[in-house]
Structure formats: structure tokens, C-alpha cells
Design a protein around this motif. Sequence first.
Motif, mmCIF file in Angstrom:
data_model
loop_
_atom_site.group_PDB
_atom_site.id
_atom_site.type_symbol
_atom_site.label_atom_id
_atom_site.label_comp_id
_atom_site.label_asym_id
_atom_site.label_seq_id
_atom_site.Cartn_x
_atom_site.Cartn_y
_atom_site.Cartn_z
ATOM 1 N N SER A 1 0.814 -1.214 0.000
ATOM 2 C CA SER A 1 0.000 0.000 0.000
ATOM 3 C C SER A 1 0.851 1.270 0.000
ATOM 4 N N VAL B 1 -3.944 -2.312 5.862
ATOM 5 C CA VAL B 1 -3.773 -0.912 5.476
ATOM 6 C C VAL B 1 -4.381 0.031 6.524
ATOM 7 N N ARG C 1 -1.848 9.408 1.831
ATOM 8 C CA ARG C 1 -0.659 8.557 1.917
ATOM 9 C C ARG C 1 0.612 9.398 2.043
ATOM 10 N N GLU D 1 -3.105 8.542 9.057
ATOM 11 C CA GLU D 1 -2.899 9.602 8.082
ATOM 12 C C GLU D 1 -4.136 10.480 7.908
ATOM 13 N N ARG E 1 -3.131 3.411 -0.534
ATOM 14 C CA ARG E 1 -3.957 2.783 0.513
ATOM 15 C C ARG E 1 -5.290 2.301 -0.058
ATOM 16 N N ARG E 2 -5.954 3.163 -0.827
ATOM 17 C CA ARG E 2 -7.293 2.809 -1.299
ATOM 18 C C ARG E 2 -7.242 1.713 -2.356
ATOM 19 N N GLU F 1 -7.657 10.021 0.745
ATOM 20 C CA GLU F 1 -6.404 9.318 1.062
ATOM 21 C C GLU F 1 -5.315 10.360 1.272
ATOM 22 N N HIS G 1 -3.645 4.067 7.488
ATOM 23 C CA HIS G 1 -4.641 4.876 6.781
ATOM 24 C C HIS G 1 -5.402 5.758 7.776
#
Length: 515
Positions: free
Chosen positions: A337, A386, A469, A393, A342-343, A467, A390
Motif C-alpha cells: 500500500s 492498510v 498517503r 494519516e 492505501r485505497r 487518502e 490509513h
Amino acid sequence: MSSNEPAEPIANGIIPVAKQSFADLFRWKMRVEVLNEYGEKRAEWQDPPPIRNPISLFMQLSARDWIFFLVGFFAWVADAFDFHALSIQTVKLSEYFHTSKTDITTAITLTLLLRSVGAAFFGLAGDKFGRKWPMVINMIILGFLQIGTIYSTTYQQFLAVRSLFGLFMGGVYGNAIAMALENCPTDARGLMSGILQQGYSLGYVLAACTNLGVGGETETFKTVFWVGAALSFAVGIIRVFFPESRQFIEARKAGKKATAPSAFWQETKAMLAKEWKMCIYCIILMTWFNYYSHTSQDSYTTFMLEQKELDNAGASRASILMKVGACVGGTIIGYLSQWIGRRRAMVGAALISGFLIPAWILPLGERSLSASGFFMQFFVQGAWGVIPIHLNELSPPAFRSSFPGITYQIGNMISSPSAQIVNAISEKTYVTAPYTGDTVQAYGPVMGVATAIIALGIAVTAALGPEKRGRHFETARIAGTQTIEYVKDVENDAESTKGIGAERIEMSDKKDEAK
């Protein structure tokens, strides 16, 4: 000035964010919001970090970083062991208390319902006072509640103890992942997140191994709970001898002293006023994810005992291998990821698990069920791998202990009836066992249909969500030390976002060039 390609500003509003997030899912570069020295925001496309050798990522962690990570990891392992000590012994407990398996899973429902209360209390305590002592208190009390489960003599006492257990269990997750991940270098967080989340699966494996070792006699459930109590006590005692999280100490030094005792709560309310949409999104995502794991695993041992007619030893061995797959999948997909996003990692793992459902519930015999369970949980817990980073973040930086814990546990609360629903429907629905021709309870079809719906829900929710990341939150001050600035930021938020258009970016570029 950055040499990266300028991007459209980060969208505001639920529908615009969903449209932008879905479009970004099909673009390899990351849309990142950056600040210049004037405090002005701009968005640009950045290349994702290159995939790294895992050994080199491990080497980025100092000895101190490893200590914080391992303590957080084993706190999560002990927490998971304590929870699964009940779920894998549903049949034993129903015999001991002379009640149905559905009634026993009421304890799981109560545990999950009250975890959100513990997450709020201990998470906010972790953001205010540090990660250390809230965790120590948490783990010690969990040990005593495991002993309380052993000495429960009636079903009502059993439910009362497990309700209290849920209250204190809820406080572990937020503090554990904050302490474990906030000390990790940015490049290593995807890999370490995947490993950390698998503390949950490892706790299941250890509980299943213990259950296998003590045998299938009804009274042996007490031994499993004694082991769980010992693990909780051990983690709590070990945590006493290690210092407070470095990131928390540095954040406290960086922030000024709060001007009033109510500063922390003023800032908390200001954060909720600003981030309420993010809170709701994370709760929805965690509701799907908690349904995902509890529906696919809490009744799986019961499924093998009742529908597939395995003995206790065979069902325990298959459960162990199933969770070994979870540990492997969570680590690998969490690691990837960092590179693929991540998604994308969550969406891909969820969809693959949906396609695997027929191969998961149709096989016969211990070997086939072990293999199908291994690959199913590889992707279920792969998506879960993840989640720790996630959530970190997506969290407001000063609330990295409370925000992930509370959103995770509220999702747990909403999904709390999952095991009870599966058991209730399965006990009233019957299929014919292929080997013996017996009429058996239909755990497989019920779990299969529910998991298919949930996997699709996760894929859609993650695809339409935000997201962040690679977000840097190392310099954030602790909650309660920036109240005036934070409240002003909330009051001016709508005004400050109006100028994040092309004109503002152009103005920023001109200022940079003049400087």
C-alpha cells in the motif's frame, strides 16, 4: 518552487470529494496538498515512493523505534487473544452455561458495543497525558476481567464481566497503533502497519493453539482464559519499564502550555467542528471493516464444527492455518500500500475476497477448508493491514490516539451484532451435509452472502473516500497546546479555502519567484 505538476485543489464537499477521489484512483500519481512559506495551500501531483526492499525499511527503525513498535504490537496481540478466547469457544461456553450458541454470542455483541466508550476515554487520555500509563492501566484491568470470566458461575455474571471487558478492551487499539506507528519513518509505515494489524490475527492464532492444546472438554475453556490473563498482565508490566512515546514528548515540548484546564476540551470540540465529515467517513469505513472481519471469522470455527462436522482438533487446526493466511496477507498488502496506494490496496483485496467466497465455504474436509480459509483471510486481513496507517494519516495530527481508536470502536459498536446475526440465522436455516446426509445448520451460506455484500461495500466506500498517503505528522503539537490557533483556524476555515483556486496558486508562484 516545486517541479511537480500542478493539480486541481483538494475538493471540498461530500460529492466533489467522492468524484475527485474516484478519478484519482485511476491515476498513478498522488494528489498532494503542500504549503509554501506564506502558509498558502496548493495541490500537485507527486510520484509515489518507489517500492523498497523490506529489509532496508526495517533498518530505518532505530532500537528505540522497535521497542515502541513491539510493545504496541504485543498489546494488540494480547487484546485480540482475550477477545477470541470467547469466540473460538462458543460451543464449550454454551454447554457450560446451558444456553444456546446465539446467547453466548450476545457477550460478543456487548463487548463490541462498549468498546467505543473505552476507546473515547482511553484515547483522549492518551492524547492528553501520553501513551504509557493509559495502556498500563488498560492491560492490567483486562487481565483481571479475564479471571472474572473464569469465575463467573451464571450466564448473567458472564455477560456482566464481558461487558466490562469490552469497556476496557476498547482503549487498547488507539494507543497501541499511535505508539507503534508514530515513531516509524514515513517510508516504513505501510509495511509496519501491515505487520501491526496482524497482531489481531496472531492473537487469534495463539488463542486457537491454546484451545487445541487443552482439548475439547467443556471445562477446559478456563485454561484458555488463564493464558489470556497472563498475556495482558505481562504487556502491562513490561510497558511500565519503557519510556513515554518520543513523538508525544517532542510534541509536548514543541507546544506551549495550555492556558486553562479546559484547553484540551476546547481544542477537541474545535477539531470535531472542523473534521466532522472525516469522522463520519471513517466510522462508515470501519463499520464495513468490522462487519468484514467478524462475519468472516467469529463463527468460522462453529461453521466447521456444526456444518462441516469436524472435531474440535480439526476445526482448531484449520482455524490456525486460516489466521496464518491473515498474518501473511496483512503484512504483504500493507507493505504494497505504500507503493500502490492505501485505497487501491483495500479495494483490490476486498474484491478478490468476494470472488473467493464459493471456494471458501464449499470445500469438504480439514485440508480443503484450511487452504480455502488461508486464502480468504489473506485478502480479508490484507485489506485490514492498510487500516492502522490509513486511519493515522486521515486523523487530525494532534488526535492520533483518540481519532483512530474512537472511529474504529464506533464501527465495532455498529457492527457488534454481526456474530449474533450469523448464528441466529444459521441456527434456523438448514442444509444437508454431503458426507453423512445429516441436516445441519447453514453457517456457510449465511457467512458467504453476508461477506459478499460487505466486501462490495468496502470497495465502494474506499474508492469514493479520501487518502493522505505519506502524510507527515511528526511536527504536530499535542492536543490542548494550540487551542487559540486551532479554534481560529476552524473559524476561518471556510474563508481560507476560498482562495485555493488557480489565481491563488499563481500568486503563490509569483511570491516564491520574487523571493
